[in-house]
Each structure stands twice: as C-alpha cells, then as structure tokens.
Design an enzyme around this catalytic site. Structure first.
Site, PDB file in Angstrom:
ATOM      1  N   TYR A 156       0.319 -26.139  18.532  1.00 46.15           N
ATOM      2  CA  TYR A 156       1.547 -25.741  17.837  1.00 46.15           C
ATOM      3  C   TYR A 156       1.393 -24.370  17.181  1.00 46.15           C
ATOM      4  O   TYR A 156       2.276 -23.504  17.306  1.00 46.15           O
ATOM      5  CB  TYR A 156       1.894 -26.787  16.787  1.00 46.15           C
ATOM      6  CG  TYR A 156       3.118 -26.455  15.974  1.00 46.15           C
ATOM      7  CD1 TYR A 156       4.392 -26.523  16.537  1.00 46.15           C
ATOM      8  CD2 TYR A 156       3.005 -26.079  14.633  1.00 46.15           C
ATOM      9  CE1 TYR A 156       5.525 -26.227  15.785  1.00 46.15           C
ATOM     10  CE2 TYR A 156       4.129 -25.784  13.880  1.00 46.15           C
ATOM     11  CZ  TYR A 156       5.384 -25.858  14.463  1.00 46.15           C
ATOM     12  OH  TYR A 156       6.495 -25.555  13.712  1.00 46.15           O
ATOM     13  N   LYS A 160       3.551 -20.988  18.091  1.00 39.68           N
ATOM     14  CA  LYS A 160       4.340 -20.238  17.124  1.00 39.68           C
ATOM     15  C   LYS A 160       3.875 -18.790  17.028  1.00 39.68           C
ATOM     16  O   LYS A 160       4.690 -17.882  16.781  1.00 39.68           O
ATOM     17  CB  LYS A 160       4.285 -20.926  15.756  1.00 39.68           C
ATOM     18  CG  LYS A 160       5.089 -22.215  15.700  1.00 39.68           C
ATOM     19  CD  LYS A 160       6.548 -21.963  16.102  1.00 39.68           C
ATOM     20  CE  LYS A 160       7.395 -23.203  15.981  1.00 39.68           C
ATOM     21  NZ  LYS A 160       8.781 -22.974  16.448  1.00 39.68           N
TER      22      LYS A 160
END
Length: 264
Positions: A156, A160
């Site tokens: 994750y 990002k």
C-alpha cells in the site's frame, strides 16, 4: 466554489459513497455539478446520491467493484453520453494489511489493482477527452503512507508513493492542455472505513482530520498541483521526506503502532 465552467458539467467520483468521497459529491453538487458516483456498496452509494439530488444535481450511480477487471468498461459505458470535466479518484483503500512474507501475492495484487491499475485506466480514459477539449481537472486522493515505508503496508505504501510521482509527472504533461492535476495527500481522516477498523484516533501526536474539511480543501486547491498536503499535515510530509530513511521509518513506525493498537 469549484469552477463549473472549467471543470463541469459532470464530475466522476470513484469511491464516492461515504467519507471524503461523499463530501466531494455533496460539495460539488452544491456548486452546480452533475455527478457520476462509483462505489462497491449500493446502499451507501444511493444514500449519498439522494443527498446530492436534493440540491438539484443530476446524479448517476455505478455500483461496481473496482477489483473487477471489467469494472472500467462498465463505468465508461455508463458515462459515454456525458461530458466529464472533473475526475476524482478516491478509491485507493488498502485491501490487505498483512506481513509480506506470510501472505499470498494474489492478495497484494488487489492493492495494486485498486490503487494503481484501475486508477491509471480511469485517468487515461477521462483525461483524453479533457485534453481534446482543452480544459478539465484530475484529482487523485493520496496518503501520507506514500512518504515512508510502513509495517504491514509494504504494498500500500509503495502504491501511494507511485500515485504521487505519477500525479507530478501527469501534471507536467497536461499543463499545456489546460488540465489541472492534483494529488491530494490525506493524513488520518475520521471516515466510516477508518472507524470500522478501529483506529485509535486519540493516539498521541496524530493529527485527525474530518472528511468535509479535507474535501473542501482539496477542491479549493485543485489548481495548485501537482501535490497538496491537506489537513495541516504538511510538516509531517516534509519530515517524512528527510534523507535519513531509517530514522524516518522507525519513528513513524512507533506512531503507526499507537494508531492501529488493537487492530491486529
């Protein structure tokens, strides 16, 4: 109010059913935009749509799971007859927060599918007609997680970080087409999704933002790309960009452990 002449008449919001996405929807409806709201759960999606319709906006809903490889084809078919001048990609949740070596890669693939693959597909589809018209706006909702590595966020956080650098690059490419590109970086935000997983919003040193406030901030700074760090989190983003990476990662690790105490 968001400029309808530059970004209208229709806005597409992926992840538009609750939290920050729902606030984007309501605030844009109040500014005169028509909306296409995309989310997985029909119930919250329709509730937000009805709230926006009460302002006089025309609202379409597309209940679809963006992990489905055919989801973008379904979305684009539902919007083929409208002029989309604003795209907000707010669908980048973390679907797997497990230790990397102990988890099947197929679970992490869902994180990259949602945060990278679907985002790229949707941005390219709606960005092309914006470029042809010579106006429009693209907002990608990012996260402070993209500024440092984090425990149980191996994929994750990387996704990002990718979206932020992608937004910066796209901002450069689309300036000549009069298209504003913004990565809106959020910190800890009191959304229904975050409340459901049991985050400790009272953890020391954590700035907690409200969805309506960060949505309004993002819309007001749409033309101030390529990146805007919302909710007073600019100093934290700067601190997390320091060159001493081991110090940054270890210090933020302690803060994150306090934030997610009891989640795992």
């Amino acid at each position: 109010m968001t400029d309808l002449t530059k970004y209208g008449p229709w806005a597409v919001i992926a992840g538009g059913s609750e939290g920050v996405g729902a606030e984007f929807a309501h605030q844009l409806a109040q500014s005169g935009f028509n909306l296409v709201l995309i989310a997985r759960k029909p119930g919250p999606l329709e509730a937000t749509a009805q709230r926006c319709r009460e302002t006089g906006a025309e609202v379409r809903t597309v209940a679809v799971d963006l992990l489905d490889p055919q989801s973008v084809s379904h979305i684009t078919a539902q919007t083929s007859d409208v002029e989309v001048g604003l795209l907000i990609y707010n669908a980048g949740a973390s679907t797997c927060n497990e230790l990397f070596l102990e988890t099947d890669l197929s679970e992490f693939q869902k994180v990259t599918d949602l945060n990278v693959t679907r985002m790229l597909e949707i941005v390219q589809h709606y960005g092309r007609p914006m470029a042809a018209r010579g106006r429009g706006g693209i907002m990608i909702v990012g996260s402070l997680s993209g500024y440092m590595g984090a425990w149980r966020h191996t994929i994750y956080a990387g996704a990002k970080a990718f979206s932020r650098i992608f937004a910066e690059s796209l901002w450069l490419e689309l300036r000549e087409h009069n298209i504003d590109v913004l990565e809106l970086v959020l910190g800890v935000t009191r959304t229904p999704a975050m409340e459901r997983i049991g985050l400790n919003f009272d953890a020391p040193g954590i700035v907690v933002n409200e969805p309506a406030e960060v949505a309004a901030e993002g819309l007001s700074h749409l033309g101030d790309g390529p990146v805007w760090v919302a909710g007073g989190n600019g100093p934290q983003a700067l601190a997390n960009s320091a060159p001493d990476r081991s110090r940054v990662v270890l210090e933020t690790h302690e803060a994150i452990k306090a934030l997610i105490a009891g989640v795992h």
